[in-house]
Design a protein around this motif. Structure first.
Motif, PDB file in Angstrom:
ATOM      1  N   GLU A 246      -4.428  -6.822 -50.353  1.00 41.86           N
ATOM      2  CA  GLU A 246      -5.134  -5.908 -49.461  1.00 41.86           C
ATOM      3  C   GLU A 246      -4.471  -5.818 -48.091  1.00 41.86           C
TER       4      GLU A 246
ATOM      5  N   LEU B 295      -6.350  -6.981 -43.155  1.00 38.38           N
ATOM      6  CA  LEU B 295      -7.633  -6.780 -43.827  1.00 38.38           C
ATOM      7  C   LEU B 295      -7.797  -7.667 -45.056  1.00 38.38           C
TER       8      LEU B 295
ATOM      9  N   ALA C 207      -8.459 -11.459 -42.829  1.00 37.64           N
ATOM     10  CA  ALA C 207      -9.920 -11.353 -42.801  1.00 37.64           C
ATOM     11  C   ALA C 207     -10.599 -12.272 -43.806  1.00 37.64           C
TER      12      ALA C 207
END
Length: 148
Positions: A111, A115, A119
């Motif tokens: 991803e 992100l 994350a």
């Protein structure tokens, strides 16, 4: 989609889907593998001490080595295979923490760096870090004002 089940139907589905744990096998295996990981850690500590590091430096180098090995084994897919047999024995030592950070990093890397990896890297270990830090602050305040 709405599924209406009676308590009896749900109970039957639950019994079919779940199977009992053979605790007399899983608990000794977890104990054995957890002990084996700790024994490897002690061997690494002894090796660093043998090569001239003092006690504190050996302890730090041992922790770093165990975290590195657990992350490496996670990346190679070996840690999951070991954990399949070892159960909770791989979760308790410091290697379990390293695995809980490395596994989401690998899972979400597709991803993107921000992100995905950035994350979600602490998605499993984040709550442990957060509540451990908060608990240490609360205990520190209690100690400072009431126990010293």
């Amino acid at each position: 989609m709405n599924i209406n089940l009676s308590k009896t139907q749900y109970s039957e589905m639950y019994k079919e889907a779940s199977h009992g744990t053979k605790w007399w096998i899983t608990i000794p295996k977890a104990f054995f593998f957890g002990g084996l990981i700790c024994m490897i850690g002690q061997s690494i500590f002894n090796m660093y001490s043998y090569f001239g590091l003092d006690k504190d430096a050996s302890a730090m180098a041992t922790s770093v080595s165990l975290v590195f090995l657990a992350a490496l084994f996670t990346g190679l897919g070996w840690y999951d295979r070991i954990a399949k047999h070892a159960g909770a024995g791989t979760l308790v030592p410091i290697t379990g923490f390293a695995n809980s950070v490395a596994a989401p990093a690998l899972e979400f890397k597709t991803e993107g760096m921000i992100l995905g990896l950035g994350a979600k890297i602490f998605i499993i270990s984040g709550p442990v870090i957060l509540y451990g830090t908060l608990a240490s602050i609360v205990y520190g305040i209690i100690y400072y004002f009431f126990l010293r």
